[in-house]
Scaffold this active site. Structure first.
Site, mmCIF file in Angstrom:
data_model
loop_
_atom_site.group_PDB
_atom_site.id
_atom_site.type_symbol
_atom_site.label_atom_id
_atom_site.label_comp_id
_atom_site.label_asym_id
_atom_site.label_seq_id
_atom_site.Cartn_x
_atom_site.Cartn_y
_atom_site.Cartn_z
ATOM 1 N N SER A 7 0.883 -1.153 0.033
ATOM 2 C CA SER A 7 -0.136 -0.006 -0.039
ATOM 3 C C SER A 7 0.775 1.230 -0.139
ATOM 4 O O SER A 7 2.082 0.997 0.304
ATOM 5 C CB SER A 7 -0.681 -0.143 1.370
ATOM 6 O OG SER A 7 -1.600 1.269 1.585
ATOM 7 N N TYR A 65 -1.554 -0.805 10.486
ATOM 8 C CA TYR A 65 -1.670 -1.046 9.081
ATOM 9 C C TYR A 65 -0.576 -0.730 8.327
ATOM 10 O O TYR A 65 0.027 -1.530 7.583
ATOM 11 C CB TYR A 65 -2.974 -0.313 8.530
ATOM 12 C CG TYR A 65 -3.336 -0.551 6.970
ATOM 13 C CD1 TYR A 65 -4.032 -1.727 6.706
ATOM 14 C CD2 TYR A 65 -2.976 0.335 5.980
ATOM 15 C CE1 TYR A 65 -4.218 -2.038 5.333
ATOM 16 C CE2 TYR A 65 -3.453 -0.134 4.821
ATOM 17 C CZ TYR A 65 -3.956 -1.120 4.326
ATOM 18 O OH TYR A 65 -4.202 -1.392 3.097
HETATM 19 P P1 NAD Z 1 -11.463 -6.025 0.202
HETATM 20 O O1 NAD Z 1 -12.288 -6.107 1.721
HETATM 21 O O2 NAD Z 1 -12.876 -5.949 -0.854
HETATM 22 O O3 NAD Z 1 -10.907 -7.442 -0.174
HETATM 23 C C1 NAD Z 1 -10.213 -8.195 0.759
HETATM 24 C C2 NAD Z 1 -10.491 -9.913 0.421
HETATM 25 O O4 NAD Z 1 -9.615 -10.706 1.287
HETATM 26 C C3 NAD Z 1 -11.794 -10.029 0.822
HETATM 27 O O5 NAD Z 1 -12.547 -11.077 0.034
HETATM 28 C C4 NAD Z 1 -11.581 -10.916 2.258
HETATM 29 O O6 NAD Z 1 -12.584 -12.004 2.351
HETATM 30 C C5 NAD Z 1 -10.186 -11.537 1.934
HETATM 31 N N1 NAD Z 1 -9.469 -12.044 3.295
HETATM 32 C C6 NAD Z 1 -9.564 -11.034 4.489
HETATM 33 N N2 NAD Z 1 -8.938 -11.669 5.450
HETATM 34 C C7 NAD Z 1 -8.621 -13.095 4.872
HETATM 35 C C8 NAD Z 1 -7.874 -14.430 5.341
HETATM 36 N N3 NAD Z 1 -7.583 -14.266 6.568
HETATM 37 N N4 NAD Z 1 -7.652 -15.147 4.518
HETATM 38 C C9 NAD Z 1 -8.047 -15.046 3.308
HETATM 39 N N5 NAD Z 1 -8.720 -14.055 2.599
HETATM 40 C C10 NAD Z 1 -8.968 -13.102 3.511
HETATM 41 O O7 NAD Z 1 -10.357 -5.229 0.050
HETATM 42 P P2 NAD Z 1 -9.412 -4.614 -1.112
HETATM 43 O O8 NAD Z 1 -9.671 -3.317 -1.227
HETATM 44 O O9 NAD Z 1 -9.763 -5.433 -2.553
HETATM 45 O O10 NAD Z 1 -8.148 -5.062 -0.533
HETATM 46 C C11 NAD Z 1 -7.113 -6.076 -1.292
HETATM 47 C C12 NAD Z 1 -5.788 -5.631 -0.745
HETATM 48 O O11 NAD Z 1 -5.546 -4.081 -1.138
HETATM 49 C C13 NAD Z 1 -5.538 -5.459 0.999
HETATM 50 O O12 NAD Z 1 -4.145 -6.241 1.034
HETATM 51 C C14 NAD Z 1 -5.357 -4.223 1.101
HETATM 52 O O13 NAD Z 1 -4.929 -3.926 2.417
HETATM 53 C C15 NAD Z 1 -4.883 -3.507 -0.034
HETATM 54 N N6 NAD Z 1 -5.142 -2.150 -0.134
HETATM 55 C C16 NAD Z 1 -6.530 -1.864 -0.417
HETATM 56 C C17 NAD Z 1 -6.656 -0.400 -0.652
HETATM 57 C C18 NAD Z 1 -7.845 0.338 -0.735
HETATM 58 O O14 NAD Z 1 -8.083 1.615 -0.788
HETATM 59 N N7 NAD Z 1 -8.898 -0.469 -1.175
HETATM 60 C C19 NAD Z 1 -5.340 0.496 -0.621
HETATM 61 C C20 NAD Z 1 -4.311 0.015 -0.459
HETATM 62 C C21 NAD Z 1 -3.862 -1.324 -0.059
#
Ligand code: NAD
Length: 253
Positions: free
Chosen positions: A144, A157
């Site tokens: 991130s 985080y």
């Molecule tokens: P999201 O919540 O839409 O999807 C995350 C997925 O991970 C979900 O389907 C959830 O069920 C799964 N998950 C959670 N815990 C788990 C576990 N223990 N085992 C297996 N699966 C698990 O989130 P997103 O926004 O798509 O995020 C995806 C990645 O991107 C994450 O690592 C997040 O930290 C990172 N990220 C997101 C953003 C943002 O703004 N959305 C920004 C930077 C980084």
């Protein structure tokens, strides 16, 4: 531009929703077989159904990435179904903090570090030997912009995403001569359920978040998927140990 891939099988964790689902669909659209992994069975099966509907090939494996035995089971299912894992996108992650560092709880710390750090470590622990035995591969981990600098009121985080970059760079150097590339993608704010849970309830905050990005908007899941596919593709054959910001200019300020 269509990207070229010398491998045939991609594994994506956190693929039931958001960035993971979009990336699983993008791999499938390039003709790769996809292993869809997530805690959420309904969402994971939904991703597989979308891939099948588009004429692609995929399986869902329910996996909690914080559990060693479940990650080993994920690898075994991938090998049984497709015989190999050429690309892995270790993307499952959580963000649950809402306050300053001193307000965080031990449970929050353990949960965030468990999924975001231990989960990525465990997945790589079992993907790397598979790729080594196959003669190569590529891994992308989701960090991130919070892994590249400060994230006020999200300190645990931020620490977890800095750790993802540490794991990424260390593995990249360990395997640099073994034809396995390891990189990280560093999104700024992306329009997913994670973002909506955090910001959508407050339109003023949502507007502030958008203008915080020099391009004037938050990013889309497909903008992260295309970066991940690039890092896995043959076009990135000289890129390893890199943490690629995909952030609308946030880290350039
Ligand atoms: P999201 O919540 O839409 O999807 C995350 C997925 O991970 C979900 O389907 C959830 O069920 C799964 N998950 C959670 N815990 C788990 C576990 N223990 N085992 C297996 N699966 C698990 O989130 P997103 O926004 O798509 O995020 C995806 C990645 O991107 C994450 O690592 C997040 O930290 C990172 N990220 C997101 C953003 C943002 O703004 N959305 C920004 C930077 C980084």
């Amino acid at each position: 531009m269509s990207m070229t891939f010398s491998g045939q099988v991609a594994m994506v964790t956190g693929a039931a929703a958001g960035i993971g689902r979009a990336t699983a669909l993008a791999f499938a659209a390039e003709g790769l077989k996809v292993v869809v992994a997530d805690l959420d069975s309904e969402g994971g099966e939904g991703t597989v159904a979308l891939i099948h509907a588009a004429g692609g090939e995929a399986i869902f494996v329910r996996c909690n990435v914080t559990k060693d035995a479940e990650v080993q089971h994920l690898m075994a299912e991938a090998i049984t179904a497709f015989g190999r894992v050429d690309y892995a996108f270790n993307n499952a992650g959580i963000e649950i903090e809402k306050g300053r560092l001193s307000e965080g709880t031990e449970d929050e710390f353990d949960a965030i570090m468990g999924v975001n750090v231990k989960g990525v470590w465990l997945c790589m622990k079992y993907q790397l030997p598979l790729m080594l035995a196959q003669g190569g591969g590529a891994i992308v981990n989701t960090a991130s912009v919070a892994g590249l600098g400060a994230a006020p009121k999200m300190s645990i985080y931020a620490a977890s995403k800095h750790a993802v970059i540490g794991l990424t760079k260390s593995a990249a150097i360990e395997y640099a001569k073994k034809k396995i590339r390891v990189n990280a993608v560093c999104p700024a704010v992306i329009d997913t359920d994670m973002y909506r849970r955090a910001h959508e309830a407050d339109p003023k905050k949502a507007e502030f978040v958008a203008v915080m990005h020099p391009v004037g908007r938050i990013g889309t899941v497909n903008e992260i998927a295309s970066a991940v596919l690039y890092l896995c593709s043959d076009g990135a054959s000289f890129t390893t140990g890199h943490a690629l910001a995909v952030d609308g200019g946030v880290t350039a300020i």
